[in-house]
Design an enzyme around this catalytic site. Structure first.
Site, PDB file in Angstrom:
ATOM      1  N   LYS A 106       0.844  -1.203   0.000  1.00  0.00           N
ATOM      2  CA  LYS A 106       0.000   0.000   0.000  1.00  0.00           C
ATOM      3  C   LYS A 106       0.874   1.246   0.000  1.00  0.00           C
ATOM      4  O   LYS A 106       0.645   2.191  -0.757  1.00  0.00           O
ATOM      5  CB  LYS A 106      -0.921  -0.011   1.231  1.00  0.00           C
ATOM      6  CG  LYS A 106      -2.081  -0.990   1.102  1.00  0.00           C
ATOM      7  CD  LYS A 106      -2.773  -1.258   2.432  1.00  0.00           C
ATOM      8  CE  LYS A 106      -3.806  -2.362   2.277  1.00  0.00           C
ATOM      9  NZ  LYS A 106      -4.392  -2.828   3.536  1.00  0.00           N
ATOM     10  N   GLN A 146      -4.642  -1.837   9.692  1.00  0.00           N
ATOM     11  CA  GLN A 146      -4.662  -3.173   9.091  1.00  0.00           C
ATOM     12  C   GLN A 146      -5.299  -4.177  10.064  1.00  0.00           C
ATOM     13  O   GLN A 146      -4.935  -4.238  11.234  1.00  0.00           O
ATOM     14  CB  GLN A 146      -3.226  -3.601   8.729  1.00  0.00           C
ATOM     15  CG  GLN A 146      -3.128  -4.891   7.958  1.00  0.00           C
ATOM     16  CD  GLN A 146      -3.698  -4.826   6.540  1.00  0.00           C
ATOM     17  OE1 GLN A 146      -3.743  -3.770   5.918  1.00  0.00           O
ATOM     18  NE2 GLN A 146      -4.140  -5.952   6.036  1.00  0.00           N
ATOM     19  N   ASP A 170     -11.142   2.917   4.350  1.00  0.00           N
ATOM     20  CA  ASP A 170     -11.469   1.489   4.297  1.00  0.00           C
ATOM     21  C   ASP A 170     -12.978   1.263   4.210  1.00  0.00           C
ATOM     22  O   ASP A 170     -13.428   0.168   3.880  1.00  0.00           O
ATOM     23  CB  ASP A 170     -10.975   0.794   5.581  1.00  0.00           C
ATOM     24  CG  ASP A 170      -9.800  -0.126   5.337  1.00  0.00           C
ATOM     25  OD1 ASP A 170      -9.653  -0.613   4.212  1.00  0.00           O
ATOM     26  OD2 ASP A 170      -9.035  -0.337   6.300  1.00  0.00           O
TER      27      ASP A 170
END
Ligand code: GUN
Length: 295
Positions: free
Chosen positions: A52, A96, A119
């Site tokens: 990422k 994460q 997200d």
């Protein structure tokens, strides 16, 4: 049969974004910024977080990666998120998942400002998605939507069958495909491990989204002729022929299912790369809203 090339499409999206980011930089003197927070050193998560960050830099975005020790307390993590909620350089915050057991994932997700929730996991983002309001879409299902769109695969009135009900993929994918919007407007079935006979559902799919997390789980006898197959799985299986000793396969028995499909995504090279591209797009969109800039 056509292979859906996630590498090509994600590459194109990143090129488009790079041009947009360059323009933003000239216009505002600022660039979108993403912070990625990883707790612990799970190898798969470390790989994703690094990928990422690398992609962010490639397109000229600001990227910060915070690697935190497994022992960090929930309170410390909450404080860190609050710091980034107020950080003017940061427009997207990604924590994460999964997190260690001593940290309440829901609490952490809810601490992220919805305006920086790239997200799309915050309950406000999820709620907006369900009722059809404009919001950040979770990156993997957003990537599926984009692949179907770019390959001009008709979804309106088609039967989309989602296998798997996770908050990250299955549930949002089903909700996205259900919306009365272009690129969606499908008839949606969600099935999962509690089904006595999964094949009964998967055989009905015009478009099958496999998000189960089990290597080669969907076999040729489970799909109908002409199906569009979207394989979200990323599974490590032993491979003595490989130097690493393993290889990555999807949730779909690719070679056999391919023969019955009209379109199919490979693993690797399919949906996985799209997840990162859509994260970058969400971060770009977050910048436009926060900085009140028109694209
Ligand atoms: N873990 C697996 N997929 C994802 C994702 O899309 N976002 C985050 N934050 N964690 C994940």
């Amino acid at each position: 049969m056509q292979i859906i090339d996630g590498k090509e499409i994600s590459g194109r999206i990143k090129e488009e974004l790079k041009i947009n980011v360059d323009q933003l930089k000239m216009k505002t003197g600022k660039v979108p910024g993403l912070v990625t927070i990883l707790v612990g050193d799970n190898p798969a998560s470390t790989f994703y977080v690094n990928s990422k960050a690398k992609s962010c830099k490639e397109i000229g975005m600001f990227s910060q990666v915070d690697l935190l020790d497994e022992s960090i307390s929930e309170m410390e993590l909450l404080q860190l998120i609050e710091k980034y909620n107020n950080d003017k350089k940061i427009h997207g915050i990604l924590v994460q998942l999964p997190l260690p057991k001593h940290i309440d994932e829901d609490k952490i997700i809810e601490a992220i400002s919805p305006s920086k929730d790239v997200d799309g996991f915050h309950p406000i983002s999820v709620g907006k998605l369900v009722i059809g309001k404009d919001t950040f879409l979770p990156c993997t299902p957003y990537g599926i939507l984009e692949l179907l769109k770019r390959y001009k695969i008709e979804t309106k009135g088609k039967h989309v069958v989602v296998v798997g009900r996770s908050n990250i993929v299955g549930k949002p994918a089903a909700n996205i495909m259900l919306q009365k919007k272009e690129g969606a407007n499908a008839i949606v079935t969600v099935c999962h491990s509690a089904a006595e006979d999964l094949t009964q559902y998967t055989k009905q799919a015009d478009i099958l989204i496999a998000a189960i997390g089990k290597a080669n789980f969907i076999t040729a006898d489970m799909v109908k002729e002409g199906v569009v197959v979207i394989d979200v799985g990323i599974n490590r299986v032993e491979d003595t022929a490989s130097k690493k000793g393993y290889k990555i396969v999807g949730d779909v028995d690719f070679e056999n299912v391919k023969a019955k499909s009209s379109y199919i995504t490979p693993v690797p090279g399919g949906v996985g790369l799209m997840t990162i591209a859509m994260l970058l797009r969400n971060t770009y969109e977050a910048f436009l809203k926060i900085e009140n800039v028109k694209s």
